[in-house]
Design an enzyme around this catalytic site. Structure first.
Site, PDB file in Angstrom:
ATOM      1  N   SER A 186      52.203  19.649  61.826  1.00 51.41           N
ATOM      2  CA  SER A 186      50.919  19.270  62.434  1.00 51.41           C
ATOM      3  C   SER A 186      50.004  18.571  61.440  1.00 51.41           C
ATOM      4  CB  SER A 186      50.220  20.522  62.964  1.00 51.41           C
ATOM      5  OG  SER A 186      48.924  20.171  63.403  1.00 51.41           O
ATOM      6  N   LYS A 225      50.706  25.764  75.442  1.00 54.12           N
ATOM      7  CA  LYS A 225      49.619  25.115  76.195  1.00 54.12           C
ATOM      8  C   LYS A 225      49.475  25.628  77.636  1.00 54.12           C
ATOM      9  CE  LYS A 225      49.387  20.645  73.869  1.00 54.12           C
ATOM     10  NZ  LYS A 225      49.373  19.196  74.043  1.00 54.12           N
ATOM     11  N   ASN A 283      44.641  22.699  75.544  1.00 53.92           N
ATOM     12  CA  ASN A 283      44.977  22.402  74.143  1.00 53.92           C
ATOM     13  C   ASN A 283      43.845  22.773  73.192  1.00 53.92           C
ATOM     14  OD1 ASN A 283      43.152  20.275  74.578  1.00 53.92           O
ATOM     15  ND2 ASN A 283      44.221  18.962  73.121  1.00 53.92           N
ATOM     16  N   ASP A 289      43.431  16.293  75.690  1.00 48.72           N
ATOM     17  CA  ASP A 289      44.509  15.290  75.650  1.00 48.72           C
ATOM     18  C   ASP A 289      44.280  14.167  76.657  1.00 48.72           C
ATOM     19  OD1 ASP A 289      46.054  16.507  73.679  1.00 48.72           O
ATOM     20  OD2 ASP A 289      47.121  17.762  75.122  1.00 48.72           O
ATOM     21  N   GLY A 310      54.922  17.658  79.668  1.00 46.20           N
ATOM     22  CA  GLY A 310      53.548  18.117  79.511  1.00 46.20           C
ATOM     23  C   GLY A 310      52.596  17.007  79.103  1.00 46.20           C
ATOM     24  N   ALA A 311      53.013  16.178  78.171  1.00 48.01           N
ATOM     25  CA  ALA A 311      52.136  15.091  77.717  1.00 48.01           C
ATOM     26  C   ALA A 311      51.873  14.118  78.862  1.00 48.01           C
ATOM     27  CB  ALA A 311      52.773  14.372  76.536  1.00 48.01           C
ATOM     28  N   ILE A 349      52.761   7.509  72.373  1.00 46.54           N
ATOM     29  CA  ILE A 349      52.037   8.676  71.875  1.00 46.54           C
ATOM     30  C   ILE A 349      52.751   9.297  70.670  1.00 46.54           C
ATOM     31  CG2 ILE A 349      51.104   9.108  74.188  1.00 46.54           C
ATOM     32  CD1 ILE A 349      52.688  11.732  74.175  1.00 46.54           C
ATOM     33  N   TYR A 359      53.605   9.408  66.834  1.00 45.13           N
ATOM     34  CA  TYR A 359      53.000   8.828  65.627  1.00 45.13           C
ATOM     35  C   TYR A 359      53.858   9.024  64.385  1.00 45.13           C
ATOM     36  CZ  TYR A 359      51.044  13.573  65.025  1.00 45.13           C
ATOM     37  OH  TYR A 359      50.872  14.930  64.905  1.00 45.13           O
TER      38      TYR A 359
HETATM   39  P1  ATR Z   1      56.127  17.241  76.352  1.00 43.25           P
HETATM   40  O1  ATR Z   1      55.742  18.506  77.032  1.00 43.25           O
HETATM   41  O2  ATR Z   1      55.725  17.172  74.906  1.00 43.25           O
HETATM   42  O3  ATR Z   1      55.762  16.008  77.091  1.00 43.25           O
HETATM   43  P2  ATR Z   1      58.791  17.601  77.337  1.00 43.25           P
HETATM   44  O4  ATR Z   1      58.331  18.533  78.365  1.00 43.25           O
HETATM   45  O5  ATR Z   1      59.999  17.914  76.557  1.00 43.25           O
HETATM   46  O6  ATR Z   1      57.697  17.294  76.221  1.00 43.25           O
HETATM   47  O7  ATR Z   1      58.917  16.198  78.074  1.00 43.25           O
HETATM   48  C1  ATR Z   1      59.436  15.123  77.476  1.00 43.25           C
HETATM   49  C2  ATR Z   1      59.730  14.043  78.528  1.00 43.25           C
HETATM   50  O8  ATR Z   1      60.491  13.092  77.827  1.00 43.25           O
HETATM   51  C3  ATR Z   1      60.535  14.529  79.707  1.00 43.25           C
HETATM   52  O9  ATR Z   1      60.103  13.899  80.875  1.00 43.25           O
HETATM   53  C4  ATR Z   1      61.952  14.104  79.347  1.00 43.25           C
HETATM   54  O10 ATR Z   1      62.743  13.665  80.427  1.00 43.25           O
HETATM   55  P3  ATR Z   1      63.463  14.685  81.443  1.00 43.25           P
HETATM   56  O11 ATR Z   1      62.398  15.110  82.401  1.00 43.25           O
HETATM   57  O12 ATR Z   1      64.512  13.835  82.065  1.00 43.25           O
HETATM   58  O13 ATR Z   1      63.996  15.795  80.603  1.00 43.25           O
HETATM   59  C5  ATR Z   1      61.702  12.883  78.525  1.00 43.25           C
HETATM   60  N1  ATR Z   1      62.821  12.697  77.585  1.00 43.25           N
HETATM   61  C6  ATR Z   1      63.152  13.505  76.562  1.00 43.25           C
HETATM   62  N2  ATR Z   1      64.230  13.000  75.913  1.00 43.25           N
HETATM   63  C7  ATR Z   1      64.586  11.872  76.577  1.00 43.25           C
HETATM   64  C8  ATR Z   1      65.606  10.897  76.412  1.00 43.25           C
HETATM   65  N3  ATR Z   1      66.502  10.973  75.404  1.00 43.25           N
HETATM   66  N4  ATR Z   1      65.649   9.865  77.274  1.00 43.25           N
HETATM   67  C9  ATR Z   1      64.756   9.758  78.276  1.00 43.25           C
HETATM   68  N5  ATR Z   1      63.764  10.643  78.494  1.00 43.25           N
HETATM   69  C10 ATR Z   1      63.676  11.688  77.654  1.00 43.25           C
END
Ligand code: ATR
Length: 272
Positions: free
Chosen positions: A19, A68, A89, A104, A129-130, A214, A216
């Site tokens: 972080s 969260k 958050n 966020d 979530g994001a 998003i 970084y």
């Molecule tokens: P966060 O809560 O931080 O947004 P998350 O819940 O893991 O993280 O969500 C990440 C998003 O990125 C999800 O929508 C995921 O797609 P799926 O719903 O199909 O799982 C997407 N994502 C993660 N890895 C991916 C990849 N290699 N290709 C395409 N989408 C991906």
């Protein structure tokens, strides 16, 4: 100087060692002569976060993955945006009452506001979530949403919640027809160490699209690099990160910190 009056703030997540929040908040506390420190905590569970905040009288907390959503039921009050998004958050400890906020969603739209959002077509990659917070922010600014996601069900659910169109990521035919004004990547695709990965088929990107990531780490993802080489204007992942942190600092202290100074601190010390 740290003394017996120093107030405690912190980020709670697991894992949390990556972080950058301690960098920006400790800088801002020092810059504004506030007797406070901000640390990173990695508790085993969400109830332990809350116990710690109450027991140690932690004045404010940033909450990150995976707490969260699960944290919400332990709070004394939540603002309506956080409740609608379904994620908190930020905690403000107001004389023992724990108040929950979500900074966020504001952070996602603020870097885009100078370009205009109302009436624009905004394509979000991902449905986690994001993406929830980003979609909420865009909808609040009256943008038209299109969701692209790998998992159909998750993408459809998000689209339904925000009255958006949805296409699976492998639906090349429909994706080729979208000409978004703004494209926002909320997936981890392209994040260190998999920096060569790309979240969107760039053949379909036109130079008028504003592209925001998003992620970084790295600061310039492959998506942003390639978008720039096509002539697109781009917004890096630090922008959203800094804005969400600045809003947290404002909630805790009433002071609006200087985002550019915070950015410099990360660029100097953040190892990006
Ligand atoms: P966060 O809560 O931080 O947004 P998350 O819940 O893991 O993280 O969500 C990440 C998003 O990125 C999800 O929508 C995921 O797609 P799926 O719903 O199909 O799982 C997407 N994502 C993660 N890895 C991916 C990849 N290699 N290709 C395409 N989408 C991906």
């Amino acid at each position: 100087m740290i003394d017996s009056f120093t107030q405690l703030y912190g980020v709670f997540g697991n894992p949390v060692r990556h972080s950058k929040s301690p960098l920006i908040h400790n800088f801002a506390f020092q810059y504004h002569n506030i007797n406070a420190v901000y640390l990173a905590f990695e508790p085993a569970g969400v109830s332990k976060c809350i116990d710690a905040v109450r027991t140690l009288n932690i004045k404010g907390a940033s909450i990150t993955i995976p707490f969260k959503e699960s944290l919400m039921e332990y709070l004394d009050w939540m603002d309506e945006d956080a409740a609608a998004i379904g994620a908190v958050n930020t905690i403000v400890n107001k004389e023992g009452s724990l108040l929950g906020f979500n900074t966020d969603y504001k952070a996602a739209v603020e870097p885009l506001k100078p370009f205009g959002i109302t009436g624009k077509q905004v394509c979000i990659l991902g449905a986690g979530g994001a993406a929830q917070a980003v979609a909420y922010g865009i909808k609040k600014e009256k943008g038209h949403l299109v969701i692209l996601n790998r998992n159909k069900k998750k993408g459809e659910n998000l689209a339904e919640k925000y009255n958006a169109d949805f296409f699976p990521l492998d639906d090349k035919e429909n994706i080729s027809k979208i000409q978004p004004d703004i494209l926002i990547n909320t997936t981890p695709v392209g994040m260190h160490p998999n920096i060569a990965h790309l979240s969107f088929p760039l053949d379909y990107l036109n130079p008028d699209t504003i592209v925001m990531d998003i992620i970084y780490n790295p600061l310039k993802t492959r998506l942003l690099k390639e978008a720039q080489s096509k002539g697109c204007r781009t917004i890096d992942g630090l922008s959203m990160f800094l804005h969400q942190g600045a809003h947290q600092f404002r909630l805790w202290t009433g002071i609006s910190p200087d985002i550019d100074l915070m950015r410099n601190i990360i660029l100097k010390n953040g190892d990006l």
